[in-house]
Enzyme design. Structure first.
Site, PDB file in Angstrom:
ATOM      1  N   GLY A 116       0.813  -1.203   0.000  1.00  0.00           N
ATOM      2  CA  GLY A 116       0.000   0.000   0.000  1.00  0.00           C
ATOM      3  C   GLY A 116       0.846   1.253   0.000  1.00  0.00           C
ATOM      4  O   GLY A 116       0.604   2.191  -0.749  1.00  0.00           O
ATOM      5  N   ALA A 117       1.869   1.257   0.868  1.00  0.00           N
ATOM      6  CA  ALA A 117       2.778   2.400   0.966  1.00  0.00           C
ATOM      7  C   ALA A 117       3.997   1.946   1.754  1.00  0.00           C
ATOM      8  O   ALA A 117       3.984   0.893   2.390  1.00  0.00           O
ATOM      9  CB  ALA A 117       2.092   3.586   1.659  1.00  0.00           C
ATOM     10  N   MET A 118       5.043   2.766   1.724  1.00  0.00           N
ATOM     11  CA  MET A 118       6.289   2.417   2.398  1.00  0.00           C
ATOM     12  C   MET A 118       6.888   3.642   3.060  1.00  0.00           C
ATOM     13  O   MET A 118       7.070   4.677   2.422  1.00  0.00           O
ATOM     14  CB  MET A 118       7.279   1.806   1.396  1.00  0.00           C
ATOM     15  CG  MET A 118       8.633   1.485   1.987  1.00  0.00           C
ATOM     16  SD  MET A 118       8.503   0.263   3.319  1.00  0.00           S
ATOM     17  CE  MET A 118       9.860   0.811   4.364  1.00  0.00           C
ATOM     18  N   HIS A 157      -0.802   6.545   8.731  1.00  0.00           N
ATOM     19  CA  HIS A 157      -0.021   5.365   9.119  1.00  0.00           C
ATOM     20  C   HIS A 157       1.452   5.559   8.774  1.00  0.00           C
ATOM     21  O   HIS A 157       2.338   5.339   9.611  1.00  0.00           O
ATOM     22  CB  HIS A 157      -0.593   4.145   8.389  1.00  0.00           C
ATOM     23  CG  HIS A 157       0.105   2.855   8.673  1.00  0.00           C
ATOM     24  ND1 HIS A 157      -0.463   1.874   9.458  1.00  0.00           N
ATOM     25  CD2 HIS A 157       1.305   2.350   8.271  1.00  0.00           C
ATOM     26  CE1 HIS A 157       0.356   0.839   9.540  1.00  0.00           C
ATOM     27  NE2 HIS A 157       1.442   1.105   8.815  1.00  0.00           N
ATOM     28  N   GLU A 158       1.715   5.968   7.532  1.00  0.00           N
ATOM     29  CA  GLU A 158       3.105   6.114   7.112  1.00  0.00           C
ATOM     30  C   GLU A 158       3.799   7.246   7.844  1.00  0.00           C
ATOM     31  O   GLU A 158       4.972   7.132   8.215  1.00  0.00           O
ATOM     32  CB  GLU A 158       3.172   6.331   5.595  1.00  0.00           C
ATOM     33  CG  GLU A 158       2.554   5.216   4.768  1.00  0.00           C
ATOM     34  CD  GLU A 158       3.067   3.840   5.146  1.00  0.00           C
ATOM     35  OE1 GLU A 158       4.285   3.696   5.416  1.00  0.00           O
ATOM     36  OE2 GLU A 158       2.258   2.895   5.174  1.00  0.00           O
ATOM     37  N   HIS A 200       5.096   6.287  11.169  1.00  0.00           N
ATOM     38  CA  HIS A 200       6.332   5.498  11.107  1.00  0.00           C
ATOM     39  C   HIS A 200       7.581   6.371  11.175  1.00  0.00           C
ATOM     40  O   HIS A 200       8.667   5.851  11.495  1.00  0.00           O
ATOM     41  CB  HIS A 200       6.386   4.718   9.797  1.00  0.00           C
ATOM     42  CG  HIS A 200       5.734   3.380   9.857  1.00  0.00           C
ATOM     43  ND1 HIS A 200       6.008   2.452  10.836  1.00  0.00           N
ATOM     44  CD2 HIS A 200       4.835   2.789   9.025  1.00  0.00           C
ATOM     45  CE1 HIS A 200       5.310   1.353  10.603  1.00  0.00           C
ATOM     46  NE2 HIS A 200       4.585   1.528   9.516  1.00  0.00           N
TER      47      HIS A 200
END
Length: 925
Positions: A333-335, A369-370, A373
């Site tokens: 989805g994403a990083m 969310h990302e 992080h």
């Protein structure tokens, strides 16, 4: 990283997830209607971040032979990188890249060789230099099996500081991992390429030789040599931009100390927004040309969340800028690459005029969310992949906290019940695993990106936060991040910080939740009219099938239980920490009902005795909060699948939810109907359709087709779900005809249709569609103007009923027409489609080797989740024979869990099909 079990056709939380997600489809079908110092002891393999120390060779010279490094997947610790100076020159035309790096090393013991990670690279030279030492030229030997590179020198390398110079070349692969190529068509229909990175978990080694383990943190200075017509992005700001011959050379600032999997570089024709400042940080969104108009929504939540998180954590953002980049081809989805977060286009770009509420929620969740992080994962990183939950569970928890603060009217914590339900489904299996689980090989690390790491981990964090208090919990988190900034940490470190903040024995409370599999079922019953008995035992869907899993009844958790007791005088809340198998609780005089798991924060299921359930119904289910109604219905459905509640009793309970206003509660009910649809024959499905119409039609008559001016976004979302259910599961011909009329008016622009209804129209028209409709939708997929529209029409091609049309979709999954990031999910949807599942399974078997080479490994694992839809005894036997005979390993317990879910579905069918038919027949007479 946002796992892409989050993104098929409906929403991130409805398919929960991302699986949310297709992983639990058989048991709790959440989306596809028609388918579809506190010290404690833990095992040493889980707690130690380091492999066993090497023995010394004679003359005190270290070597890294296999006999002296017992773990072939962990690097020795006597050579440690502190700084990488990377120069990468990609060639987008030849799909290749050249690189040179200088790695500053600290050597602590004499050694004749250096071992590091590298795979799919040609390392052409290796030289070691050190102050006061003659340069040493090394001999390079590749170990492809273990993805390592051994460099042997003619003389011993003495302790001290050294610089390792390496030259290497590689391929811009098409596997969506390492340094890979992505493609798209510009406004003129001309194919364009870009290069991007995806390194988590263990793929930085495919882009440059490195110490590719989380604990080997270092500073990175990146230089990218590119075609002058292109743009390049890395983790930090550009400090030098110059030309060397016909090349543009971009030098980026040094990064903070971080792990290799967070390094990123993206090269191509890209456009960015103007920066918006979040405190002192410029925030920009990047896309391929022509899509900048889709960035405002993502930009807004990016800036808001970065500000919120800096305040919550009490620590400024650790980077010097933040870029969020939409990549056309992206496996997950994403990083969370520091300062350069990469996304699927569907997870970042959106047209607010045409997007549904669910699509907006998905982007808000993933961006938050990302960003979370950047602290939890980037600033402080797990020591090894067994601790991945420290990164992902906390980011999942924080995304809810952020978005709930940003849009409180969205009720994100209620939506989080969908995610918790997906985790409960998988964690109810005998083949589940603890949240923190031993990891050895790269494949095992990749398999950790699942609902147990994300959703179960976040759920137990939410339960803990509510137990010790949000402010105390936040203070513990701040202590943890400050104490371990720029370093690595273990679960024990988090417990220490939370224990100091709360003055509670956090390990005693949490260890069973983190280090043991499963969760409790709390049974509530009356011992007398004034005494409530709470009993806990592990919940499982099936009886133990092996001695290893037969002791589940002996497990005990410390369960923070919040009870709401309604009396003739009002309500009272009691908090109980249930640690024994059985607790007795006195009830007040005049009590009328008891609800367990008030607020819905507990990660456990509840089963009420018949008289207590009647008490709740008599008091009025509408008096419960939406998340409490969600849990009541979901727990009862799970107990039905497990054989503890009869299908008749469950379906009778659904009669009380005809006026339900929350889309998440409806998702449970419609999901259960979809599972029943899977069990029935086509001849019996009209019986189910009649029941669906009985349950759903009253709400449709309340909502109608058109939203009111003051209507909440959640109600708009519900309208779309209700219409879809009536037109597909309910086979309501009037709704189907109205859907066709509405869709025609939409295309002719003669009528305004609420965006939340449009996906329902597409689903219904596919369900009832012919070849002409199939070709129309295939064309709309190719010409879509937003990522969401493209996704919608792509998955509609798996929702038709005519087998000959669905076979066309199967064939497309192995062509260039469908991106390899999407094809595995499409195959999974077809495996769940009752009108093609047999042929879809034959297609998978016939093309397994090709799929294994073509699809990203993460996508292949998600595709195999589709086998849970093959819920007949004959198909189950064939599925097991296929995977056993091929000795297929998907990493971790992925395959074992899929097979168990399939077996549970078959058992449910064999045990209860006749009872379900009988109930449905009575309801229609």
């Amino acid at each position: 990283m946002s796992d892409e079990h989050a993104d098929p056709p409906v929403t991130r939380r409805q398919t929960a997830a991302l699986a949310i997600r297709a992983v639990a489809n058989t048991i709790v079908w959440l989306g596809a209607w028609q388918g579809a110092s506190f010290l404690f002891l833990v095992p040493a393999a889980w707690s130690s971040p380091n492999p066993p120390r090497n023995h010394r060779r004679p003359k005190h010279i270290m070597t890294t032979t296999a006999t002296q490094t017992p773990d072939p997947y962990r690097l020795p610790r006597h050579v440690v990188p502190t700084h990488y100076d990377l120069r990468i020159e990609p060639d987008l035309q030849s799909h290749s890249f050249a690189g040179h790096e200088v790695v500053t090393l600290t050597v602590t013991e004499p050694t004749i060789d250096i071992l590091l990670n590298a795979t799919e690279l040609d390392v052409s030279s290796a030289t070691l230099s050190g102050e006061g030492h003659q340069p040493l030229t090394g001999t390079v030997q590749m170990d492809n099996e273990h993805q390592r590179c051994r460099i042997t020198f003619p003389a011993a390398v003495q302790p001290g500081t050294w610089k390792l110079h390496l030259a290497f070349r590689g391929t811009l692969n098409d596997k969506l991992r390492g340094f890979y190529r992505s493609s798209y068509k510009d406004d003129h229909g001309i194919a364009q390429s870009l290069a991007a990175t995806q390194f988590e978990a263990t793929d930085a080694r495919r882009a440059f030789p490195c110490w590719d383990e989380p604990q080997f943190k270092a500073v990175f200075a990146v230089t990218l040599v590119i075609d002058p017509s292109l743009t390049a992005i890395s983790n930090t700001r550009i400090v030098d931009d110059r030309h060397e011959g016909d090349k543009r050379v971009l030098r980026f600032a040094e990064s903070m100390k971080m792990s290799t999997y967070l390094v990123a570089f993206i090269v191509g024709k890209l456009e960015s927004t103007a920066p918006i400042m979040a405190q002192q940080t410029p925030v920009r969104l990047w896309s391929v040309p022509g899509k900048q108009h889709l960035t405002p929504f993502g930009h807004e939540i990016a800036v808001y969340s970065l500000n919120f998180l800096a305040d919550y954590y009490g620590i400024p953002y650790p980077g010097d800028k933040l870029d969020l980049i939409a990549i056309p081809d992206f496996a997950s989805g994403a990083m969370e690459n520091l300062g350069a977060i990469t996304f699927r286009e569907t997870a970042l770009l959106l047209d607010q005029r045409t997007a549904t509420h669910a699509e907006q929620g998905r982007i808000a969740d993933v961006v938050a969310h990302e960003n979370a992080h950047m602290w939890f994962g980037d600033l402080v990183t797990m020591a090894w992949w067994n601790g991945l939950w420290l990164n992902e569970a906390f980011a999942t928890f924080m995304e809810m906290l952020v978005v709930d603060a940003w849009k409180p009217e969205w009720d994100r914590w209620t939506a989080f019940g969908m995610a918790r339900a997906a985790a409960l489904s998988v964690d109810g299996l005998h083949s589940t695993r603890p949240i923190e689980f031993p990891v050895r090989a790269p494949k095992e690390a990749e398999a950790m990106f699942d609902v147990l790491t994300y959703e179960k981990g976040a759920s137990v964090l939410r339960m803990l936060e509510q137990h010790i208090g949000p402010t105390v919990f936040r203070d513990g988190v701040r202590h943890y991040l400050t104490a371990h900034a720029y370093g690595n940490a273990e679960t024990t470190d988090l417990w220490v910080s939370l224990g100091q903040a709360s003055k509670q024995d956090v390990p005693a409370l949490m260890n069973e939740w983190i280090f043991s599999p499963g969760y409790p079922l709390l049974s509530l019953a009356l011992e007398s009219s004034s005494t409530l008995i709470l009993t806990q035992r592990r919940f499982t869907y099936a009886e133990a099938s092996s001695p290893a899993s037969s002791g589940t009844g002996a497990q005990r958790w410390q369960v923070p239980v919040q009870l709401r007791i309604t009396t003739t005088r009002g309500t009272e809340t009691r908090r109980v920490l249930l640690s024994d198998r059985e607790n007795r609780i006195p009830l007040p005089e005049g009590w009328t009902s008891v609800l367990a798991n008030e607020g819905g924060h507990g990660f456990y299921r509840v089963r009420y005795s018949a008289d207590l359930l009647r008490g709740l119904q008599k008091s009025g289910l509408n008096e419960l909060a939406p998340v409490e109604r969600f849990n009541l219905l979901n727990d009862t459905w799970a107990s039905t699948v497990a054989g503890m509640v009869t299908p008749g009793d469950y379906l009778a309970l659904t009669e009380h939810f005809r006026d339900e206003q929350d889309p998440h509660v409806w998702a449970v009910m419609l999901g259960s109907f979809s599972t029943i649809n899977h069990l029935l024959t086509e001849e019996d499905r009209p019986l189910l359709a009649a029941l669906v119409r009985d349950r759903v039609a009253p709400m449709f008559h309340q909502l109608g087709w058109t939203p009111r001016a003051d209507e909440r976004d959640l109600v708009k979302e519900l309208r779309g779900d209700i219409i879809r259910a009536l037109g597909t599961l309910g086979r309501d011909q009037t709704i189907q005809a109205q859907a066709r009329e509405a869709y025609t008016a939409l295309q002719q622009q003669t009528r305004s249709i609420d965006p939340n209804v449009i996906p329902a129209l597409v689903s219904i028209l596919a369900f009832t569609g012919d070849e002409a409709r199939y070709e129309e939708f295939a064309g709309r997929f190719r010409k879509a103007t937003t990522p969401q529209e493209e996704r919608r029409y792509l998955f509609s091609l798996a929702a038709f009923r005519a087998p000959e049309l669905l076979e066309r979709t199967l064939a497309k999954t192995l062509t260039d027409e469908i991106r390899t990031q999407d094809a595995p999910f499409l195959v999974s949807s077809l495996l769940h489609n009752v009108y093609i599942r047999d042929k879809a399974w034959e297609f998978v078997k016939a093309n397994w080797e090709r799929m294994d080479k073509l699809f990203p490994k993460s996508g292949l694992r998600r595709m195999c989740g589709g086998i849970t839809g093959l819920s007949t005894p004959e198909l189950e036997r064939d599925v097991r024979d296929f995977f056993t005979s091929r000795k297929i390993d998907l990493g971790g317990k992925t395959l074992e869990q899929n097979l168990e879910q399939l077996h549970i579905a078959v058992q449910f069918r064999e045990r209860d099909l006749q009872a379900i038919r009988a109930v449905l027949a009575r309801k229609t007479t």
